[in-house]
Write a protein that holds these residues in place. Sequence first.
Motif, short mmCIF file in Angstrom:
data_model
loop_
_atom_site.label_atom_id
_atom_site.label_comp_id
_atom_site.label_asym_id
_atom_site.label_seq_id
_atom_site.Cartn_x
_atom_site.Cartn_y
_atom_site.Cartn_z
N ASP A 272 0.81 -1.22 0.00
CA ASP A 272 0.00 0.00 0.00
C ASP A 272 0.84 1.27 0.00
N ASN A 273 2.13 1.14 -0.30
CA ASN A 273 3.00 2.32 -0.30
C ASN A 273 3.34 2.71 -1.74
N PRO A 274 2.76 3.80 -2.25
CA PRO A 274 2.92 4.13 -3.68
C PRO A 274 4.33 4.59 -4.04
N LEU A 275 4.62 4.53 -5.35
CA LEU A 275 5.97 4.83 -5.84
C LEU A 275 6.04 6.21 -6.49
N ILE A 276 7.24 6.77 -6.54
CA ILE A 276 7.47 8.01 -7.27
C ILE A 276 7.89 7.65 -8.71
N VAL A 277 7.30 8.33 -9.69
CA VAL A 277 7.69 8.12 -11.08
C VAL A 277 8.68 9.22 -11.48
N HIS A 278 9.82 8.79 -12.00
CA HIS A 278 10.88 9.73 -12.37
C HIS A 278 10.83 10.00 -13.87
N VAL A 279 10.89 11.27 -14.24
CA VAL A 279 10.78 11.66 -15.65
C VAL A 279 12.00 12.47 -16.06
N CYS A 280 12.21 12.56 -17.41
CA CYS A 280 13.34 13.36 -17.90
C CYS A 280 12.88 14.58 -18.68
N ARG B 154 8.63 13.12 -10.20
CA ARG B 154 9.79 13.97 -9.93
C ARG B 154 10.77 13.89 -11.09
N MET B 155 11.40 15.03 -11.40
CA MET B 155 12.48 15.05 -12.39
C MET B 155 13.79 15.25 -11.64
N PRO B 156 14.60 14.18 -11.53
CA PRO B 156 15.85 14.31 -10.76
C PRO B 156 16.87 15.16 -11.50
N SER B 157 17.82 15.73 -10.78
CA SER B 157 18.83 16.57 -11.44
C SER B 157 20.11 15.80 -11.74
N ASN B 158 20.26 14.63 -11.15
CA ASN B 158 21.48 13.85 -11.39
C ASN B 158 21.57 13.46 -12.88
N ASP B 159 22.74 13.75 -13.49
CA ASP B 159 22.94 13.51 -14.92
C ASP B 159 22.71 12.05 -15.31
N VAL B 160 23.22 11.15 -14.48
CA VAL B 160 23.12 9.72 -14.79
C VAL B 160 21.65 9.29 -14.77
N ALA B 161 20.91 9.78 -13.78
CA ALA B 161 19.49 9.44 -13.68
C ALA B 161 18.74 9.95 -14.92
#
Length: 313
Positions: free
Chosen positions: A56-64, A115-122
Amino acid sequence: METKIFEKDDLEDAARLIRSGELVVFPTETVYGLGADALNSSAVKKIFVAKNRPQDNPLIVHVCDIAQVEMLAHVCDDAKLLMDKFWPGPLTLILSKKDCVSFDVTAGLDTVAIRMPSNDVALKLIELARTPIAAPSANISGRPSATNFEHVFVDLNGRVSGIIKHEESLIGVESSVVDLTSKPYLLLRPGGVSLEDIQKVLPDVRLFRKEEISNKSPGMKYKHYSPRAKIFLFEDSAKDKISEFESDLKSKGFNVKVLHLSNSVECSHSLFDDFRRYDKRGVDYILINAISEKGIGLAIMNRVRKAAYKIIS
Ligand code: TXA
Ligand code: MG
């Protein structure tokens, strides 16, 4: 399962694993993430198994990019303001989801965390995978989040198809999570972007109250971030008791560490690593002083309170 270790210039192969429905751990500026193709339900289900995460713990979707956000969610004007100011970066927005996001990602909610991460590799990995990546923190549930390769390896080697080896996470605590789907807007989890900075853009955002959290953000009700050692948190009024407790516990033969918190990114950067290092050294008790809950201090204190065995005031 054999876990392949990737270097940061080896992202094509890692992205291929994501595309074929496998799990790959990748670095972000907050903490490492345990990623799967967010649009592939069977891949997403593997995340919950790999880290023992409650369903029941939802996930964060990461976008570019913004096109991916628009594919996943209805983007309100206030969301655009926060995205303009803080993305890419350590801010997660809760928005109303579109049909392509399965309830496996959102744990049955009609909202989705993005969320859009700032890490280049991500960013590069998401771009090469050509799909948004669902990712919780890359630790076994309940343990401190992973902020370097060694933490990830200890928790997840043999449980995922790949790990991208990279530097330590810059910020060291997770992203701030802001719910924009109902008013008042709530900061559900303090994190890498301070509440004060968020309020400069949207003055009406406020910190959640305890009773608001269990239905809004299921993940927040679980015990979190805990080292095996017992943490005693000394509130401001009890600060001078630390050395008393220290000598008392030591005289009883316990292995005791005093962790001096400060209100700074240096402190957030090393917090989870300190917890894990103390565990490795067989520490029984960690004694911690409270700090002011301003700026990054709010996120640091949130993590320490959740990890605490006892709060002494
Ligand atoms: O910095 C971060 O946010 C890291 C990196 C990997 O991006 N990720 C992370 O994920 O910390 P996780 O799964 O450990 O925490 C996600 C938090 C949980 O507290 C969860 O309950 C909340 O976000 N969340 C996710 N989707 C939600 C939703 N639709 N509504 C409310 N809360 C949500
Ligand atoms: Mg987590």
